[in-house]
Design a protein around this motif. Structure first.
Motif, mmCIF file in Angstrom:
data_model
loop_
_atom_site.group_PDB
_atom_site.id
_atom_site.type_symbol
_atom_site.label_atom_id
_atom_site.label_comp_id
_atom_site.label_asym_id
_atom_site.label_seq_id
_atom_site.Cartn_x
_atom_site.Cartn_y
_atom_site.Cartn_z
ATOM 1 N N SER A 179 0.845 -1.197 0.000
ATOM 2 C CA SER A 179 0.000 0.000 0.000
ATOM 3 C C SER A 179 0.876 1.241 0.000
ATOM 4 O O SER A 179 1.967 1.246 0.551
ATOM 5 N N LEU A 180 0.370 2.302 -0.628
ATOM 6 C CA LEU A 180 1.100 3.558 -0.732
ATOM 7 C C LEU A 180 0.341 4.651 -0.009
ATOM 8 O O LEU A 180 -0.845 4.875 -0.262
ATOM 9 N N ASN A 181 1.028 5.354 0.894
ATOM 10 C CA ASN A 181 0.442 6.457 1.628
ATOM 11 C C ASN A 181 1.092 7.747 1.149
ATOM 12 O O ASN A 181 2.284 7.970 1.366
ATOM 13 N N ASN A 182 0.309 8.603 0.482
ATOM 14 C CA ASN A 182 0.835 9.842 -0.089
ATOM 15 C C ASN A 182 0.776 11.016 0.876
ATOM 16 O O ASN A 182 1.176 12.124 0.521
ATOM 17 N N GLU A 183 0.261 10.806 2.079
ATOM 18 C CA GLU A 183 0.176 11.895 3.039
ATOM 19 C C GLU A 183 1.544 12.149 3.657
ATOM 20 O O GLU A 183 2.379 11.263 3.778
#
Length: 272
Positions: A179-183
């Motif tokens: 999963s990728l978290n852009n925050e």
């Protein structure tokens, strides 16, 4: 006992020693950062170097750790299910070293009594503990006071894994739950490294962005990521520090896990 003085050129802050990765903490530099006996060698060496300005004394011993699913280490006295210690099959010398500033010394580690080893992997960690110099009685006089005087000293220690392998590896790796978290300031990639088979793995995680037109850009890499036996998985996350020039809202993110020698063990992709 083998000693040598280090030339100043070898004491660079980058800790590069003959092109081989080193492990450094405090004023102690260790090369290499792990030893693996895989049947091709009976004896190996560990090089220690004192990069500080004072003479340092280190006591050397073995300790045993288990790895948690988050990658932390906890000391254990008895092996867990599927875990084997290597201490019974290793000997080393010397067991204590005194290093003057800019001085180096070699620790020799030998493999012994391996005639009846079962197939699989055995692991223990060599521990280097700083020994505080003893002060003569009366050398330090405490001032009179009505309170209580407390002298707190930090004990420095560092350890590296020593691994013994018997037989062919059946180990496989699978990367899941990506999963990728852009925050936040830097995007963070999270995943699970799943290990199966009879031996541990040690390698590099690489994230590559593939744009819709097929252009590839490496956006993150972490070296020296391990999953030790008997663990079946490790939860891992790292920041993509090279992602400024790509659009992570489109394209594909390819994530790979490869051994240090370059052998790719697993690759998976997620659509962004």
């Amino acid at each position: 006992m083998i000693r040598k003085l280090l030339a100043p050129l070898l004491l660079l802050s980058t800790f590069i020693f003959s092109g081989i990765a080193t492990y450094a903490q405090g004023d102690l530099m260790i090369m290499p950062k792990r030893l693996v006996f895989d049947g091709t060698q009976r004896s190996q060496e560990i090089n220690l170097a004192n990069t500080g300005s004072d003479t340092a004394v280190y006591a050397i011993s073995f300790v045993n750790y288990k790895m948690t699913e988050k990658g932390n280490f906890e000391q254990v006295e008895e092996p867990e299910d599927g875990q084997r210690f290597a201490t019974n099959f290793l000997r080393y010398f010397p067991r204590r070293v005194s290093l003057a500033p800019n001085e180096a010394q070699t620790i020799r580690v030998q493999l012994t009594r391996t005639g009846n080893l079962e197939q699989g992997e055995y692991r223990s960690h060599m521990y280097f503990r700083a020994v505080e110099e003893q002060t003569a009685l009366g050398a330090e006089e405490a001032e009179e006071s009505e309170g209580i005087s407390i002298n707190i000293k930090t004990v420095f220690g560092i350890s590296i894994p020593i691994i013994v392998r018997e037989g062919e590896s059946t180990t496989k790796i699978d990367l899941t739950e990506i999963s990728l978290n852009n925050e936040g300031e830097s995007p963070k990639l999270s995943l699970v490294i799943n290990r199966s088979g009879n031996m541990s793995v040690y390698g590099n995680l690489t994230a590559t962005h593939i744009s819709p037109d097929g252009t590839e850009n490496e956006v993150g890499i972490v070296k020296g990521v391990s999953v030790y036996t008997p663990n079946k998985k490790r939860n891992f996350s790292f920041e993509l520090r090279n992602a400024d020039e790509v659009d992570l809202n489109g394209g594909v993110l390819k994530v790979s896990y490869s051994e240090e020698e370059g052998n790719n063990l697993s690759t998976t992709e997620i659509k962004l």
